[in-house]
Design a protein around this motif. Sequence first.
Motif, PDB file in Angstrom:
ATOM      1  N   ASP A  46       2.655   5.954   6.942  1.00 16.42           N
ATOM      2  CA  ASP A  46       3.610   4.848   6.949  1.00 16.42           C
ATOM      3  C   ASP A  46       3.117   3.456   6.939  1.00 16.42           C
ATOM      4  O   ASP A  46       1.906   3.204   6.985  1.00 16.42           O
ATOM      5  CB  ASP A  46       4.885   4.987   8.003  1.00 16.42           C
ATOM      6  N   SER A  47       4.038   2.602   6.570  1.00  8.20           N
ATOM      7  CA  SER A  47       3.485   1.044   6.559  1.00  8.20           C
ATOM      8  C   SER A  47       2.798   0.616   8.016  1.00  8.20           C
ATOM      9  O   SER A  47       1.862  -0.330   7.944  1.00  8.20           O
ATOM     10  CB  SER A  47       4.669   0.188   6.199  1.00  8.20           C
ATOM     11  N   LEU A  71      -0.766   1.920   7.955  1.00  5.16           N
ATOM     12  CA  LEU A  71      -1.410   1.161   7.112  1.00  5.16           C
ATOM     13  C   LEU A  71      -1.641  -0.385   7.201  1.00  5.16           C
ATOM     14  O   LEU A  71      -2.330  -1.042   6.441  1.00  5.16           O
ATOM     15  CB  LEU A  71      -0.916   1.506   5.548  1.00  5.16           C
ATOM     16  N   ILE A 101       1.677  10.891   3.227  1.00  8.34           N
ATOM     17  CA  ILE A 101       1.196   9.521   3.334  1.00  8.34           C
ATOM     18  C   ILE A 101       1.305   8.696   4.594  1.00  8.34           C
ATOM     19  O   ILE A 101       2.258   8.841   4.927  1.00  8.34           O
ATOM     20  CB  ILE A 101       1.582   8.759   2.008  1.00  8.34           C
ATOM     21  N   LEU A 157      -4.644  10.946   4.273  1.00  5.65           N
ATOM     22  CA  LEU A 157      -3.529  11.528   3.306  1.00  5.65           C
ATOM     23  C   LEU A 157      -3.524  12.845   2.855  1.00  5.65           C
ATOM     24  O   LEU A 157      -4.566  13.390   2.751  1.00  5.65           O
ATOM     25  CB  LEU A 157      -3.129  10.593   2.490  1.00  5.65           C
ATOM     26  N   LYS A 180      -6.126   1.816   6.270  1.00  6.81           N
ATOM     27  CA  LYS A 180      -6.553   1.080   4.763  1.00  6.81           C
ATOM     28  C   LYS A 180      -7.768   1.709   4.319  1.00  6.81           C
ATOM     29  O   LYS A 180      -7.809   2.064   3.031  1.00  6.81           O
ATOM     30  CB  LYS A 180      -6.314  -0.230   4.888  1.00  6.81           C
ATOM     31  N   TYR A 231       0.737  -1.132  -0.095  1.00  3.66           N
ATOM     32  CA  TYR A 231      -0.174   0.085  -0.060  1.00  3.66           C
ATOM     33  C   TYR A 231       0.882   1.264   0.041  1.00  3.66           C
ATOM     34  O   TYR A 231       0.722   2.286  -0.967  1.00  3.66           O
ATOM     35  CB  TYR A 231      -0.925   0.086   1.180  1.00  3.66           C
ATOM     36  N   ASN A 232       1.717   1.439   1.013  1.00  5.09           N
ATOM     37  CA  ASN A 232       2.633   2.437   1.043  1.00  5.09           C
ATOM     38  C   ASN A 232       3.450   2.722   0.009  1.00  5.09           C
ATOM     39  O   ASN A 232       3.734   3.908  -0.581  1.00  5.09           O
ATOM     40  CB  ASN A 232       3.535   2.395   2.196  1.00  5.09           C
ATOM     41  N   GLU A 233       4.189   1.585  -0.554  1.00  2.06           N
ATOM     42  CA  GLU A 233       5.163   1.623  -1.722  1.00  2.06           C
ATOM     43  C   GLU A 233       4.291   1.951  -2.806  1.00  2.06           C
ATOM     44  O   GLU A 233       5.161   2.804  -3.846  1.00  2.06           O
ATOM     45  CB  GLU A 233       5.788   0.240  -1.940  1.00  2.06           C
TER      46      GLU A 233
END
Length: 589
Positions: free
Chosen positions: A412-413, A416, A410, A431, A422, A385-387
Motif C-alpha cells: 500500500d501507499s 511504498l 502489492i 510484491l 520502493k 507508485y501504488n496507483e
Amino acid sequence: MNDTTSKKAGKILLLFLLIGVGFCIFLGTIFYNIITQRQLPNFQAKRVESAIRGSIYSADGFLLASSKKVYKAVVNTYNIDPQKQDLFVSLFSAYSKIPKSEIESKLKEKGNVVLSYNIDSKSASYLKQLNLKLNSLDVFRTYEDSNGNIFKYGLSVVESGEMREYLYDDTMEPILGYINKLDDSRITRVSGVKGIEKSFNEELEPTSDMLMVGTRDIGFNVILNKDSIFKDRVDGYDVISSIPLKLQKKIERLVDKNKDILGAKEVVVGIMEGNSGKILSLASSARFNPNAIKIEDYPKLNANAIEYSYEPGSIIKPIIYSILLDKNLINPSEIIDLENGRYRLDNFYITDTHKLESASIEDVLLYSSNIGMAKIAQRLNAIDYNESLLKFGFGKDSGIDLPYEKIGAIPDSRRLGGEVYKATVSYGYGLRTTFMQMLKAYNTIISNGISYEPYVVEYLLDSKNVKYKINHESPQRILSDKTANIVKDTLIKVVSDGTGRTAKVSGITIGGKTGTAHIAQGGKYVRKYNSSFFGFAKDDKGHEYTIGISVFEPNETEAYFASRTAVPLFREVVELLIKEGYLKANKAK
C-alpha cells in the motif's frame, strides 16, 4: 280351479316376479352409472426427452468436450428363470459388451439389480430389442413374494443421465477444467468445477427438456395436434475457445520436454495476440486427464497460470521503467552511479550480477541492474507508485474468463513511502503477481500502452448456429504510445545486446526481459528459484504476439537462471509460431 291350473298360475306369477326383479336391477344399474363418476381408461400420454450440456470446441473447430446420454439396465433377479440364467448372461454380455463375469457377479444380488449405469444410446436400443427376444424365449417368469404379490418384470432400459467426455485426454488442461455429477429427481446431471467448464457453467447447462403431452395412439405414442402440449428440447450453448488445438498440443509438447530437461516443478507458456486480449495458447506441464482423475492428479487441478502468485523478480523492471518514463521522471540517456555492483540501502545491501561503475538508465534495464532500479524508483512518490501498479493490473483480477483467479499483492501507499519498499518492488520483491497479470502487463506495453482484458473463450453458439460474441471490458490506455514504443525498443535491445540474447530468431523482431527470482519459504529465501522471460515477437507483416514463459523451481543444482531456462524455450516457441504460419520470418534479415 284344479291343482294343475293353480300350479301353472303360481309358476307364471313367479316368472313375472323374477322378470320384474331383474328389470328393477337393470334400471338400478343404469341409474347408478348415470349418477356416479365412471373411471374411464387414460387416453393421455406424456413423453420427456432430457436436454444435455453444451460442447466445448477449439478455435480451429475440434471438439474438446461433449456430453452424451447414458442409460441404465435393470433386471429383477427373481424373474429370471434359473434354468435360463446362463442364456440371459450370454445374450446380455453380447449386446452390452460387458464381460460375463461382471454380470454374473451382479446377479448374485437379490431383487432389482442395476447391471450398468453407463450404456450408450446405441447399445440401449439394442438392449430394448433384446428384452423382446428374452420374453419370447421365456427367460423371465412370474414370481410371488412373501406378501402374495405376483409380478413379472423383464429387462428395463431407462435414461440415467449424461456423461461428459474429453476427447483429447489431458490436452488444454487445466484450462478446460472438469465436472462433477449431480443427482436431480429423475436423472444424473453434470456441473462445471474448474476451468472453462466452471466459468461458463451457466451457458453450457441445458435450458429445457423436451415435453410432449397429448392424446395417445394404440402404441402409446403422443399424437401432436392443437390440443397437445409441446415444449422443444433446448441444449446448452456450445462454447468456442480462442485457443487452436493444433497449436496448443505442440506448445504442450515443448513444455513437457523442457520440464524434464530442467527438472522443473512446472513450466507455463502463454501467448496473447498483440493489440487484443485473445489468448492463443496457455499451456502447462502440470496436466491431468479429466476422464479419469486420480489422487495424484489433485495438485494439478489448479490452473497455476492464474491461481498461483509469486514474487516476479526482474521481469517487473520494464513495468517500473515505463511508469517512470511516462511520468517524465527519467531520461533513458541519463548516467547513473551503479556503485561497482554493491550498494547499501538502509540496513541491507543490493548487489548486481553485472558489476558496473555507472551506466545510462536505459543500460540499467539492458543489464538488469538492481542498484539502478532501486535508485530511480525513489523518484516515484508513494501514491503514484501504488496507483500505477494498480493501473497495470497488479493487485486485482486480470479479468480473464477463468474461475478462482488470485490477485497477488502489492504494497500500500504507506509501505511504498519508505526507501526499502520502493527499491525492492522495483526489482521484483515485496510484491506478488500471477503469470496472467504479467502477461497482461507486458501486452499493455506491446499494444502501444493500451491494456486489454485477456480471454480464452471467443463466442457462444446455439443449436441454430447463431453466434453470440462475448463482451469484454473496454481497452484502457495506461501509457502514452510514445512511452510504450520507447520501452519496446529497449526490450529489443535487451535481446540484441543484453541478458536475452539467446532468444534471437532470424527474420523476426524480438524483445523481452529475463527474471530469476528467489523463493521465500518459512520467512526466508531458500535455494529455490522461479525463472521467467516475458516479451514479444513480431514480423514485417503486422503479426505480433506477447509471449510469457515461467519455469517454476528448475533444478537448482544445474543452470537455473532465466537465460538458461526460460529464454531458450521462448526461442523454441517463436520458431514454432513461424513453422505454424503465425509469424512470417523475413529472410533478408
